[in-house]
Structure formats: C-alpha cells, structure tokens
Design a protein around this motif. Structure first.
Motif, short mmCIF file in Angstrom:
data_model
loop_
_atom_site.label_atom_id
_atom_site.label_comp_id
_atom_site.label_asym_id
_atom_site.label_seq_id
_atom_site.Cartn_x
_atom_site.Cartn_y
_atom_site.Cartn_z
N ARG A 119 -0.29 -1.71 12.91
CA ARG A 119 -0.18 -3.39 12.84
C ARG A 119 0.50 -3.91 14.00
NH1 ARG A 119 1.28 -7.75 10.76
NH2 ARG A 119 2.25 -8.20 9.08
N VAL B 18 2.03 -7.69 15.22
CA VAL B 18 2.53 -9.07 14.69
C VAL B 18 2.43 -10.06 16.04
CG1 VAL B 18 4.00 -8.21 13.27
CG2 VAL B 18 4.95 -8.06 15.40
N GLU C 20 4.13 -3.21 15.49
CA GLU C 20 5.41 -3.06 14.61
C GLU C 20 6.40 -1.91 15.06
OE1 GLU C 20 4.09 -2.43 10.51
OE2 GLU C 20 4.45 -4.55 10.08
N THR D 19 10.68 -1.91 15.78
CA THR D 19 11.83 -1.03 15.12
C THR D 19 12.39 -0.34 16.30
OG1 THR D 19 10.34 -0.70 13.35
CG2 THR D 19 12.07 1.13 13.67
N LEU E 136 12.67 -3.56 10.92
CA LEU E 136 11.64 -4.33 10.86
C LEU E 136 11.74 -5.04 9.42
CD1 LEU E 136 9.10 -5.79 11.78
CD2 LEU E 136 7.93 -3.85 11.06
N ARG F 15 2.26 -11.83 6.21
CA ARG F 15 1.06 -10.77 6.44
C ARG F 15 -0.25 -11.32 6.17
NH1 ARG F 15 4.18 -5.29 4.40
NH2 ARG F 15 5.81 -5.60 5.89
#
Length: 64
Positions: free
Chosen positions: A6, A8, A47, A51, A57, A64
C-alpha cells in the motif's frame, strides 16, 4: 502469493508522521524515507517506509 504494497501520498505521509510535507520531501531526498516515482510527477511512499522512519503509522481511515 505476496501481499500487495500500500502506497501513500506525501500529504498522507506528513500527517502520519506529524511533520510538514516539506520535511517528508527532504527526508525522501536524503534517503531517510523510501519513495517511488509513478509517472513523471507523482511520488508515493510505501506504508512500511513510514513505519521504518521512526514513528508508528496512523493514517486516518478517511484518507484511505
């Protein structure tokens, strides 16, 4: 089968890390945060890279 990654956006990453978008861009530039360029202008951040950047996160569900 592998789990899809995923990605962002820079504004989402800034919100998740509680820093400015400019800081996220600086950290991408210096290699502290891993990012991918999609096309000629779009930059996305995995993602997992957030982290690894040092804070947990916490992206709002609305983003989303």
């Amino acid at each position: 089968m592998s789990t899809p990654v995923r990605y962002v956006s820079i504004p989402e990453a800034a919100e998740a890390l509680s820093v400015s978008e400019k800081t996220v861009r600086r950290r991408i530039s210096d290699g502290t945060i891993e990012a991918r360029r999609i096309g000629s202008r779009t930059i996305r951040i995995p993602e997992a890279a957030l982290t690894a950047a040092g804070r947990p996160l916490t992206i709002a569900a609305a983003a989303r």
